[in-house]
Enzyme design. Sequence first.
Site: not given
Length: 232
Positions: A102-103, A106, A110
């Site tokens: 999940h992280e 990101h 980006h």
Amino acid sequence: MFYFPFDSYYFILVIPAILLSMWAQSKVQSTFSRYQRMRAASGLTGCDVARRILDENGLYDVRVERIAGSLTDHYDPGARVVRLSESVWGSGSVAALGVAAHETGHAVQHAQHYAPLTIRNAVIPVTNFGAKLSMPLLMIGLLLGYPSLVSLGILAFSLVTFFQLITLPVEFNASSRAMRTLVDGHILRDEQEIDGTRRVLSAAALTYVAALIVSAAQLLRLILLFGRRHRD
């Protein structure tokens, strides 16, 4: 939270929202703890998964670092670092793999200039400024009888609600990317592992929904209070 005497809206709107938020936080903690005990058959750790996803997307310059705490995981777009907590970094549980993916999602957002993330990052400074300024404006406006200052304070606070709103598609998309990557890459290898990871990410998503509800309840409370005082 700025409190008004005999403020029934606080009890009707805000307290239920806060209780919902507390339940959501408890839910994510208990769900993570439950599936932290389920080991993934792949044998990969959270750090391994984060590095693999980054490399598969050509993000070799994005680092993966270990940080203290539990569920303190996040992606820092300024430093271009995925930071994984101690409970995720070296863990091979289905919970840890889900959080790491999940992280890392990101970081991929980006790199791909995912629009909601771009908007969220752009409004962070304005949101922080509005959050700090809203209550002083409300207090001064109410004490001195300047409705325009009260309205400006409410407008400033609404930026917080907007930030919480734009956060939802960012977080939902990161979780969707995580599940797709983990399943398609055969990092999760059976339905039990997939279900466990999905439950962890779904519980985490509830915290963002709850945060939006809390912010919206506070905003509605301020609008109703100002309207009532303006009529009075």
